[in-house]
Design an enzyme around this catalytic site. Structure first.
Site, PDB file in Angstrom:
ATOM      1  N   LYS A   1      28.810   5.555 -17.378  1.00  0.00           N
ATOM      2  CA  LYS A   1      28.342   6.909 -17.066  1.00  0.00           C
ATOM      3  C   LYS A   1      29.534   7.866 -16.870  1.00  0.00           C
ATOM      4  CE  LYS A   1      23.827   6.167 -16.963  1.00  0.00           C
ATOM      5  NZ  LYS A   1      23.491   4.785 -17.325  1.00  0.00           N
TER       6      LYS A   1
HETATM    7  C1  LIG Z   1      22.090   4.126 -16.760  1.00  0.00           C
HETATM    8  C2  LIG Z   1      20.663   4.478 -16.657  1.00  0.00           C
HETATM    9  C3  LIG Z   1      19.829   3.999 -15.629  1.00  0.00           C
HETATM   10  C4  LIG Z   1      20.175   2.921 -14.667  1.00  0.00           C
HETATM   11  O1  LIG Z   1      21.344   2.988 -14.039  1.00  0.00           O
HETATM   12  P1  LIG Z   1      22.099   1.676 -13.532  1.00  0.00           P
HETATM   13  O2  LIG Z   1      23.027   2.241 -12.530  1.00  0.00           O
HETATM   14  O3  LIG Z   1      22.783   1.081 -14.727  1.00  0.00           O
HETATM   15  O4  LIG Z   1      21.089   0.762 -12.933  1.00  0.00           O
HETATM   16  C5  LIG Z   1      18.531   4.466 -15.537  1.00  0.00           C
HETATM   17  N1  LIG Z   1      18.047   5.321 -16.434  1.00  0.00           N
HETATM   18  C6  LIG Z   1      18.778   5.776 -17.447  1.00  0.00           C
HETATM   19  C7  LIG Z   1      18.164   6.723 -18.403  1.00  0.00           C
HETATM   20  C8  LIG Z   1      20.101   5.358 -17.615  1.00  0.00           C
HETATM   21  O5  LIG Z   1      20.808   5.819 -18.653  1.00  0.00           O
END
Ligand SMILES: *Cc1c(COP(=O)(O)O)cnc(C)c1O
Length: 380
Positions: free
Chosen positions: A215
């Site tokens: 992210k």
């Molecule tokens: C990355 C992501 C998540 C979940 O996040 P994590 O921290 O990896 O559990 C949820 N929804 C979307 C759309 C994502 O891109």
């Protein structure tokens, strides 16, 4: 222009002929200092100053009242749905064009996802699709809005801001308010994205961010629940910290809670990374502008932010003409070690969500066959 020029352009932008990832983190700020702090203090786990500091920073950045640091975005979504009142047997409206975590979080609450179409322009949940679904199936009762076909309560609506492009929030807020359905924004991908000057995640009853390794801001693994409602925020903290009631020495827990709290070690990384968010955003915006200029006039369309919005350009993407072109592009770029990836398969193609309700999915299926992510990292 062919794919060779595109590959060459990306290699130039990243100053590399080697493997170019889709999104790599950069740690050029106070990351080492803050992480060492936690080691020196021995407060690496569930007690420590960085957890509180990261929550304060996130509330400020997201323009919300209260932020709750959690182990990851998925856990954050699971708890946010519970906090919004989602119960066993309920239905929850969301989009099929999303990362699997959105649907999984609904399933963890023993609720059923209802997959509605996205808009072509935002690639996120379509207010029109939600309105049409509710006009056809919705029934207002004293205890909420029900699906008159299934008899189930429609307990929440979870839009996802795909790749950091905000959904049409005004229209979605209006529809959901008409039907009295709370919105939980899956803002996992949209830290630093704004709709009409307001940060994504701050519109719904609750919003959830992710700090996973890929992210825009990362702490290895982590997430944040945000809300404008102070009391709701306190409930989130309580639920994610084993529902422990303060006591000088006894273990008192007043309900089934979760061990979903973010460790201080990870929170230290969040703080150091958030300090650099503005520079990350500017860096990515510059790359997006270069991509936009490069792809102008080509048969590959680079996706840019819509009017009245500010996208974070977390994962940048292009739209190919059709699935054959998409496949040829994916093959050529990956063979040249320039990483590209197709957008997700729609959720109802996955075995565990095949049986779920879905509407026409015209836009979702169009985008599924054409959208490809291209290297988007912050460049040093
Ligand atoms: C990355 C992501 C998540 C979940 O996040 P994590 O921290 O990896 O559990 C949820 N929804 C979307 C759309 C994502 O891109």
């Amino acid at each position: 222009m062919g794919y060779k020029e595109t590959i060459q352009f990306i290699q130039d932008k990243f100053n590399s002929k080697d493997f170019i990832p889709l999104h790599a983190p950069v740690f050029n700020g106070n990351e080492r200092k803050y992480v060492m702090d936690t080691l020196d203090s021995t407060f690496v786990s569930s007690v420590g100053a960085y957890v509180g500091l990261s929550e304060k920073m996130m509330a400020e950045i997201s323009q919300t009242t209260k932020a709750v640091a959690v182990v990851n975005g998925t856990a954050g979504l699971q708890i946010a749905l519970q906090m919004a009142g989602v119960q066993r047997g309920d239905e929850v409206i969301t989009q099929a064009l999303t990362f699997v975590a959105t649907a999984n979080a609904i399933h963890y609450n023993v609720a059923e996802p209802v997959f509605l179409d996205v808009d072509y322009d935002t690639m996120g949940l379509s207010p029109k699709a939600v309105s049409e679904f509710l006009e056809e199936f919705g029934e207002r009762r004293e205890s909420g809005t029900f699906n008159k076909k299934t008899g189930k309560r429609i307990a929440a609506c979870v839009p996802m801001h795909t790749f950091g492009f905000p959904v049409h929030l005004d229209e979605l807020m209006t529809v959901c308010a008409e039907w009295n359905i709370p919105i939980i924004e899956d803002a996992a991908e949209s830290l630093g994205s704004y709709y009409k000057g307001k940060h994504t995640g701050s519109f719904g009853k609750l919003g959830v961010f992710s700090f996973n390794g890929n992210k825009i801001v990362t702490c290895g693994g982590g997430g944040m629940i945000v809300t404008q409602n102070e009391e709701l925020g306190k409930l989130g903290k309580h639920l994610t910290t084993t529902a422990k009631v303060p006591h000088p020495y006894e273990y008192v827990h007043d309900q089934v809670g979760y061990n979903f709290r973010m460790p201080n070690l990870n929170a230290a990384l969040v703080c150091a990374q958030l300090e650099q968010l503005d520079s990350f955003l500017a860096n990515k915006r510059a790359l997006a502008q270069d991509y936009a200029a490069f792809f102008t006039g080509q048969n590959i369309k680079f996706r840019t932010e819509l009017e009245d919005t500010q996208a974070n350009y977390w994962l940048m993407c292009v739209e190919l003409e059709n699935i054959e072109e998409r496949n040829a592009f994916l093959t050529a770029t990956n063979e040249a070690k320039t990483m590209t990836r197709p957008i997700w398969q729609l959720m109802y193609r996955l075995p565990m969500y095949q049986h779920c309700y879905r509407d026409s999915q015209k836009n979702s299926e169009f985008l599924e066959e054409r959208i490809v992510n291209i290297p988007s990292s912050v460049r040093s």
